[in-house]
Scaffold this motif. Structure first.
Motif, PDB file in Angstrom:
ATOM      1  N   PRO A 156       3.451  -4.635  -3.687  1.00 61.50           N
ATOM      2  CA  PRO A 156       4.394  -3.518  -3.038  1.00 61.50           C
ATOM      3  C   PRO A 156       3.222  -2.757  -2.244  1.00 61.50           C
ATOM      4  N   LEU A 157       2.285  -2.894  -2.430  1.00 55.62           N
ATOM      5  CA  LEU A 157       1.682  -2.142  -1.609  1.00 55.62           C
ATOM      6  C   LEU A 157       1.441  -2.465  -0.054  1.00 55.62           C
ATOM      7  N   THR A 158       1.112  -4.188   0.332  1.00 59.70           N
ATOM      8  CA  THR A 158       1.463  -4.276   1.390  1.00 59.70           C
ATOM      9  C   THR A 158       2.725  -4.490   1.768  1.00 59.70           C
ATOM     10  N   ALA A 159       3.775  -3.953   1.139  1.00 55.85           N
ATOM     11  CA  ALA A 159       5.429  -4.278   1.585  1.00 55.85           C
ATOM     12  C   ALA A 159       4.883  -2.484   2.032  1.00 55.85           C
ATOM     13  N   GLN A 160       4.354  -1.350   1.108  1.00 54.99           N
ATOM     14  CA  GLN A 160       4.693  -0.120   1.605  1.00 54.99           C
ATOM     15  C   GLN A 160       3.518   0.027   3.691  1.00 54.99           C
TER      16      GLN A 160
END
Length: 555
Positions: free
Chosen positions: A372-376
């Protein structure tokens, strides 16, 4: 962001917006030139008046608003019934018949629903400088906009330098999509020297790619372009809604052309005091963003049961610090370092509707899931060119608009002092603006003396959030004062999202609608209770959270 398309567009341009200077600002903080005479040089003022008269004559003769609106090019991604046109304006208003540039314009015609009487065109600028307003006609279909869309043609445009409007670039956009970047929280002298060299190289890149056009990207020229657009639309007076930098543009326009103002909504106000434009204004963003960063952490702490990030703001800060340390050692997904992480969480200081997804991403990372952090936070190659363009326009306008300290020692002293009490964004903001210290334009503008217009303005409406970090609240008070007795201020108390209109506060939106439809203002100063805070979204329900925000470029 979230459901507010105005915020989404503004995010690219609103990289670092001006605001008021704090009382504790060091005395050595900024050299300030005296205000520019109204209208700039005599040649520029005469040229601007000539071009506006020609546009008005064309509008009167053409019966089509003076602009040839047709199906929008595919690149604009604007479906019917939106139509697009181009507006020709001089690159240099001192040479009205010299080199011309084309500005892109979009429009949807007033629906007339419910028998509404058409009131003309409502023109929008979403801020930046560097953001495009081409999307604005799409807001006609949003819930709550029906009565405004019935009475007004909604008109958006891309200001000079933005999008396809004589686009400005300062570097290869592909370099902005690369990651990771590692930005230390407490930069060493060696790191500062690296950033100073990079800022100088960036400024040289602007000069190399823009050439002789570079000095002409200014707020004064943006205001002149806006007046030509008004005339080309066939409007004797301007009805305008501006957000963030768009409020400063509106204030300059109103100072230059008070008799051509019909109605103005100024949302999230920049402090227009000429002594603050732009170096001092940007300094005060640091404590402003620090307050909003605290608001996010306090919210996450209140929802510790959902996110498990800590039951106090300090504990949430410690959780964020662990993530920061982790991506400094091993970038998330191979692409998210401390620079990308900071840029993603700066959005939490701008807009509270991203809080659930940002908190969920931290929680997931600490549980071993970096996805999720990578996607955001990962740079998106698909928006690299748009982001580079927005940064170039932002930099050019702010650097051209006013004098900035040329010596690094001033920047270092001021930002070192600020970083002791506002570490979250101070140095990143300083490095973003640092090209202005070595800007390759010999004669820069002097800020317009906003409020010095020779005649009284009609009623205007200023809207502000009390805890806005990007354009802190004292700037709204100063703007209201300078606009005069007819200016009304609507304050969203206890809230801090940047861009209040259309942000989910029914009280604010009702005041704005009533003003646009009737011209009536609610009084000198009125308040609205804050919009509801976002509900927490559990990790299991993460997919239902607000859609990913469009992040500004990593700096």
């Amino acid at each position: 962001m979230g459901t507010n398309p105005i915020r989404r567009a503004a995010a690219l341009g609103a990289l670092s917006l001006a605001l008021c200077v704090p009382a504790h600002l060091p005395a050595h903080a900024a050299p300030t030139a005296p205000p520019v005479p109204l209208g700039g040089t005599a040649a520029e003022a005469a040229g601007a008046a000539l071009v506006a008269r020609r546009a008005a004559a064309g509008a009167a003769a053409g019966g089509n608003g003076g602009l040839d609106f047709r199906h929008c090019p595919d690149v604009e991604e604007l479906p019917a019934p939106v139509r697009c046109a181009t507006l020709r304006v001089p690159l240099d208003y001192a040479r009205p018949d010299g080199p011309q540039i084309s500005l892109t314009v979009s429009r949807v015609i007033a629906t007339g629903a419910g028998g509404a009487v058409r009131q003309g065109a409502l023109v929008h600028n979403p801020g930046g400088p560097g953001a495009s307003g081409m999307f604005f006609p799409l807001t006609a279909g949003l819930p709550g906009r029906e009565r405004i869309a019935a009475a007004y043609d909604l008109v958006g445009y891309a200001p000079r330098g933005v999008g396809r409007s004589a686009p400005l670039s300062c570097q290869d956009p592909a370099t902005r999509a690369q990651g990771p970047t590692q930005v230390p929280a407490d930069p060493s002298p060696a790191y500062k020297r690296q950033r100073l060299a990079a800022a100088r190289a960036y400024a040289r890149g602007c000069a190399r790619l823009a050439g002789a056009a570079l000095p002409h990207y200014t707020t004064l020229n943006n205001a002149r372009d806006l007046d030509v657009l008004r005339a080309a639309l066939g409007e004797p007076r301007l009805t305008f809604m501006g957000a963030s930098y768009g409020t400063y543009l509106a204030a300059v326009y109103a100072t230059l052309h008070p008799g051509r103002v019909r109605r103005m909504v100024l949302d999230s106000a920049v402090d227009p005091d000429p002594r603050r434009v732009w170096y001092r204004n940007n300094l005060d963003q640091s404590p402003g963003f620090e307050r909003r960063w605290y608001d996010f952490r306090a919210w996450a702490a209140r929802h510790h049961g959902t996110y498990r990030l800590g039951a106090t703001p300090a504990a949430v800060q410690a959780s964020y610090g662990r993530v920061l340390d982790a991506v400094a050692r091993t970038p998330a997904g191979g692409v998210v370092g401390t620079g990308e992480l900071r840029a993603a969480y700066l959005q939490a200081a701008y807009y509270d509707d991203v809080w659930p997804e940002r908190a969920a991403a931290l929680a997931a990372f600490l549980r071993g899931d970096p996805a999720p952090l990578t996607a955001q936070a990962a740079p998106d190659p698909r928006t690299a060119a748009e982001a580079e363009n927005a940064t170039a326009v932002y930099t050019a306008v702010l650097c051209n608009d006013a004098s900035w300290p040329a010596d690094w020692q001033t920047w270092d002293r001021d930002n070192t002092e600020l970083a002791r009490r506002a570490p979250f964004e101070t140095w990143a903001n300083a490095f973003l603006n640092l090209p202005c210290a070595s800007w390759p334009v010999r004669e820069r503008q002097r800020p317009v003396a906003v409020g010095a217009q020779p005649e009284r303005l009609p009623r205007t409406l200023v809207v502000a959030a009390e805890r806005d970090g990007a354009t802190p609240y004292p700037g709204a008070l100063e703007l209201q004062r300078r606009l005069g007795a007819g200016a009304s201020l609507v304050t969203e108390t206890g809230a801090g999202s940047h861009g209040v209109v259309g942000g989910g506060n029914g009280c604010v939106d009702r005041h704005v609608e009533r003003y646009l439809l009737t011209g009536a203002t609610p009084g000198w100063r009125v308040t609205c209770a804050p919009h509801p805070e976002p509900a927490p979204v559990s990790l299991d329900d993460r997919a239902a959270s607000a859609r990913r925000a469009l992040l500004p470029p990593v700096v």
